[in-house]
Design a protein around this motif. Structure first.
Motif, PDB file in Angstrom:
ATOM      1  N   PRO A   9      17.714 -42.085 -22.187  1.00 61.93           N
ATOM      2  CA  PRO A   9      18.479 -40.986 -22.787  1.00 61.93           C
ATOM      3  C   PRO A   9      19.989 -41.194 -22.710  1.00 61.93           C
ATOM      4  CG  PRO A   9      17.364 -40.259 -20.787  1.00 61.93           C
ATOM      5  CD  PRO A   9      16.946 -41.667 -21.019  1.00 61.93           C
ATOM      6  N   LEU A  10      20.670 -40.601 -23.681  1.00 62.25           N
ATOM      7  CA  LEU A  10      22.127 -40.727 -23.807  1.00 62.25           C
ATOM      8  C   LEU A  10      22.794 -39.404 -23.422  1.00 62.25           C
ATOM      9  CD1 LEU A  10      24.712 -42.192 -24.847  1.00 62.25           C
ATOM     10  CD2 LEU A  10      24.140 -41.329 -27.121  1.00 62.25           C
ATOM     11  N   PHE A  11      23.791 -39.470 -22.546  1.00 60.89           N
ATOM     12  CA  PHE A  11      24.557 -38.298 -22.123  1.00 60.89           C
ATOM     13  C   PHE A  11      26.045 -38.565 -22.311  1.00 60.89           C
ATOM     14  CE2 PHE A  11      20.594 -37.974 -19.785  1.00 60.89           C
ATOM     15  CZ  PHE A  11      20.322 -36.616 -19.760  1.00 60.89           C
ATOM     16  N   GLN A  12      26.838 -37.496 -22.196  1.00 60.74           N
ATOM     17  CA  GLN A  12      28.278 -37.645 -22.097  1.00 60.74           C
ATOM     18  C   GLN A  12      28.787 -36.796 -20.939  1.00 60.74           C
ATOM     19  OE1 GLN A  12      30.407 -36.296 -25.603  1.00 60.74           O
ATOM     20  NE2 GLN A  12      28.923 -34.715 -26.036  1.00 60.74           N
ATOM     21  N   SER A  13      30.030 -37.054 -20.559  1.00 65.06           N
ATOM     22  CA  SER A  13      30.608 -36.377 -19.392  1.00 65.06           C
ATOM     23  C   SER A  13      30.566 -34.859 -19.568  1.00 65.06           C
ATOM     24  CB  SER A  13      32.060 -36.837 -19.190  1.00 65.06           C
ATOM     25  OG  SER A  13      32.552 -36.364 -17.954  1.00 65.06           O
ATOM     26  N   GLN A  14      30.396 -34.163 -18.448  1.00 66.98           N
ATOM     27  CA  GLN A  14      30.366 -32.691 -18.365  1.00 66.98           C
ATOM     28  C   GLN A  14      29.037 -32.086 -18.823  1.00 66.98           C
ATOM     29  OE1 GLN A  14      32.794 -31.096 -16.822  1.00 66.98           O
ATOM     30  NE2 GLN A  14      34.091 -32.883 -16.664  1.00 66.98           N
ATOM     31  N   GLU A  15      28.043 -32.909 -19.139  1.00 69.57           N
ATOM     32  CA  GLU A  15      26.737 -32.363 -19.498  1.00 69.57           C
ATOM     33  C   GLU A  15      25.918 -32.074 -18.244  1.00 69.57           C
ATOM     34  OE1 GLU A  15      24.708 -33.165 -23.435  1.00 69.57           O
ATOM     35  OE2 GLU A  15      25.316 -35.180 -22.847  1.00 69.57           O
ATOM     36  N   ASN A  16      24.915 -31.193 -18.407  1.00 73.87           N
ATOM     37  CA  ASN A  16      23.945 -30.948 -17.343  1.00 73.87           C
ATOM     38  C   ASN A  16      22.866 -32.021 -17.411  1.00 73.87           C
ATOM     39  OD1 ASN A  16      25.377 -28.642 -16.813  1.00 73.87           O
ATOM     40  ND2 ASN A  16      23.938 -27.269 -17.834  1.00 73.87           N
ATOM     41  N   ILE A  17      22.485 -32.525 -16.265  1.00 75.30           N
ATOM     42  CA  ILE A  17      21.382 -33.488 -16.188  1.00 75.30           C
ATOM     43  C   ILE A  17      20.294 -32.851 -15.338  1.00 75.30           C
ATOM     44  CG2 ILE A  17      20.691 -35.782 -15.404  1.00 75.30           C
ATOM     45  CD1 ILE A  17      23.472 -36.749 -16.131  1.00 75.30           C
ATOM     46  N   ALA A  18      19.186 -32.501 -15.994  1.00 74.66           N
ATOM     47  CA  ALA A  18      18.124 -31.743 -15.326  1.00 74.66           C
ATOM     48  C   ALA A  18      16.779 -32.323 -15.716  1.00 74.66           C
ATOM     49  CB  ALA A  18      18.200 -30.265 -15.721  1.00 74.66           C
ATOM     50  N   GLY A  19      15.791 -32.026 -14.892  1.00 74.35           N
ATOM     51  CA  GLY A  19      14.462 -32.519 -15.203  1.00 74.35           C
ATOM     52  C   GLY A  19      13.487 -32.225 -14.081  1.00 74.35           C
ATOM     53  N   LYS A  20      12.474 -33.083 -14.002  1.00 64.61           N
ATOM     54  CA  LYS A  20      11.394 -32.870 -13.035  1.00 64.61           C
ATOM     55  C   LYS A  20      10.985 -34.209 -12.433  1.00 64.61           C
ATOM     56  CE  LYS A  20       7.201 -32.097 -14.548  1.00 64.61           C
ATOM     57  NZ  LYS A  20       6.052 -31.460 -15.227  1.00 64.61           N
ATOM     58  N   ILE A  21      10.744 -34.197 -11.125  1.00 67.49           N
ATOM     59  CA  ILE A  21      10.254 -35.380 -10.418  1.00 67.49           C
ATOM     60  C   ILE A  21       8.850 -35.068  -9.921  1.00 67.49           C
ATOM     61  CG2 ILE A  21      10.538 -36.770  -8.324  1.00 67.49           C
ATOM     62  CD1 ILE A  21      13.666 -36.068  -8.944  1.00 67.49           C
ATOM     63  N   SER A  22       7.910 -35.938 -10.265  1.00 65.44           N
ATOM     64  CA  SER A  22       6.520 -35.757  -9.834  1.00 65.44           C
ATOM     65  C   SER A  22       6.131 -36.876  -8.881  1.00 65.44           C
ATOM     66  CB  SER A  22       5.571 -35.750 -11.034  1.00 65.44           C
ATOM     67  OG  SER A  22       5.845 -34.641 -11.864  1.00 65.44           O
ATOM     68  N   ILE A  23       5.511 -36.490  -7.775  1.00 65.14           N
ATOM     69  CA  ILE A  23       5.013 -37.458  -6.796  1.00 65.14           C
ATOM     70  C   ILE A  23       3.497 -37.271  -6.706  1.00 65.14           C
ATOM     71  CG2 ILE A  23       5.062 -38.185  -4.376  1.00 65.14           C
ATOM     72  CD1 ILE A  23       7.961 -37.085  -4.289  1.00 65.14           C
ATOM     73  N   GLU A  24       2.777 -38.340  -7.003  1.00 70.34           N
ATOM     74  CA  GLU A  24       1.315 -38.263  -7.004  1.00 70.34           C
ATOM     75  C   GLU A  24       0.747 -39.313  -6.055  1.00 70.34           C
ATOM     76  OE1 GLU A  24      -2.381 -37.898 -10.156  1.00 70.34           O
ATOM     77  OE2 GLU A  24      -0.458 -38.658 -10.854  1.00 70.34           O
ATOM     78  N   PRO A  25       0.144 -38.884  -4.932  1.00 66.21           N
ATOM     79  CA  PRO A  25      -0.442 -39.868  -3.997  1.00 66.21           C
ATOM     80  C   PRO A  25      -1.579 -40.646  -4.666  1.00 66.21           C
ATOM     81  CG  PRO A  25      -0.248 -37.694  -2.969  1.00 66.21           C
ATOM     82  CD  PRO A  25       0.026 -37.510  -4.435  1.00 66.21           C
ATOM     83  N   ILE A  26      -1.698 -41.920  -4.290  1.00 68.37           N
ATOM     84  CA  ILE A  26      -2.847 -42.712  -4.730  1.00 68.37           C
ATOM     85  C   ILE A  26      -4.112 -42.053  -4.172  1.00 68.37           C
ATOM     86  CG2 ILE A  26      -3.932 -44.994  -4.643  1.00 68.37           C
ATOM     87  CD1 ILE A  26      -1.304 -44.961  -6.212  1.00 68.37           C
ATOM     88  N   GLN A  27      -5.180 -42.070  -4.955  1.00 69.50           N
ATOM     89  CA  GLN A  27      -6.408 -41.359  -4.574  1.00 69.50           C
ATOM     90  C   GLN A  27      -6.865 -41.759  -3.166  1.00 69.50           C
ATOM     91  OE1 GLN A  27      -9.507 -41.765  -7.439  1.00 69.50           O
ATOM     92  NE2 GLN A  27     -10.577 -39.929  -6.778  1.00 69.50           N
TER      93      GLN A  27
END
Length: 302
Positions: free
Chosen positions: A40-58
């Protein structure tokens, strides 16, 4: 034996997604392994947001001393590869020490992030932005995942943009004037100009206009300069006569240019030059070089 092989596999999968990842413009970058990926492409002063998922191996759990995400802006000199200088470093703690038994997601946000410099991959230096997720584990070693993104910053049209007019000559042999319509050009611009021969007493056989990029890294005695010819444009083939005028019209969009970067964090600079090359019939070469400024103009369709 199989148990030993499995012991060194990571105990979980980490995924990093941006909240507007599907709608945001994607641009290519080349990874260290030579592969090109879209990020993804951003420029200065933008918000950078999202989600981090951690999934243990079975069948496994992830015991940890905390989970965090960092937003890093880094400069790496290729002569000092692997050592990153962080000019931007922001952190969000996502979880306190504990165990993860099943897939767990963490939202994150960095608001109005100051990202003053553009992503750059040069001959001897690179500037990158990454999200770095760390699952801290004492005895087993931390688990780390990276997600690159690109930053480009835009400039308005310059309020003053003077033309370039210069004379060049060899006494009693050659005297020419050249003129470029302005001194500052955006990445999709056109260089328009003309060359006027006032005196021609040597036999010229051709004349080229080159675009050159000069990358300077380091400082003082440790400065390293790399010059690269990005474009070569034939202006004339054959001998000119006195009073002849040769037009210049050079489109910049086909070439992979960046904006001019001046003294980025005291680490490097990138400058551009127009280099006029004249060759006589004895293959002697005459040069005249002029710096131009290149900037990134906001694209209306972006």
């Amino acid at each position: 034996m199989n148990y030993l092989i499995g012991a060194f596999k990571p105990s979980c999968n980490i995924s990093i997604t941006f909240s507007d990842g599907k709608s945001r413009k994607q641009v290519p970058i080349k990874k260290e392994n030579g592969h090109t990926v879209m990020v993804p492409l951003f420029q200065s002063q933008e918000n950078i947001a999202g989600k981090i998922s951690i999934e243990p191996i079975q069948g496994k759990k992830v015991d940890h001393n905390g989970v965090k995400v960092e937003l890093l802006g880094q400069i790496e000199m290729y002569f000092d590869r692997g050592n990153f200088y962080d000019f931007t470093s922001l952190v969000r703690e996502l979880d306190v020490p504990g165990d993860i038994y099943e897939k767990k997601s963490y939202p994150f946000e960095f608001s109005t992030v100051e990202m003053p410099y553009e992503t750059y991959n040069g001959a001897n230096v690179r500037l990158r932005y990454v999200l770095k997720v760390t699952i801290s584990r004492g005895y087993a070693g931390s688990i780390v995942e990276y997600q690159d993104f690109v930053v480009r910053n835009y400039s308005p049209l310059p309020s003053i943009n003077n033309s370039i007019k210069m004379e060049v000559g060899i006494e009693d042999c050659l005297h020419i004037e050249f003129e470029y319509n302005k001194s500052k050009y955006h990445l999709k611009d056109v260089i328009i100009g003309k060359i006027y021969f006032l005196l021609v007493r040597i036999k010229l056989k051709n004349m080229d206009l080159e675009i050159r990029r000069r990358e300077s890294t380091g400082s003082g005695a440790n400065t390293h300069v790399e010059t690269e010819t990005l474009a070569k444009f034939e202006l004339m083939d054959g001998a000119p006569v006195r009073g002849e005028s040769i037009p210049i019209r050079l489109f910049l969009s086909p070439y992979e240019l960046t904006p001019t970067y001046r003294n980025i964090n005291n680490k490097f600079s990138v400058k551009y030059y127009l280099n006029l090359v004249l060759v006589d019939e004895e293959d002697r070469r005459y040069f005249k070089q002029q710096e131009i400024t290149i900037y990134r103009l906001q694209e209306e369709t972006s």
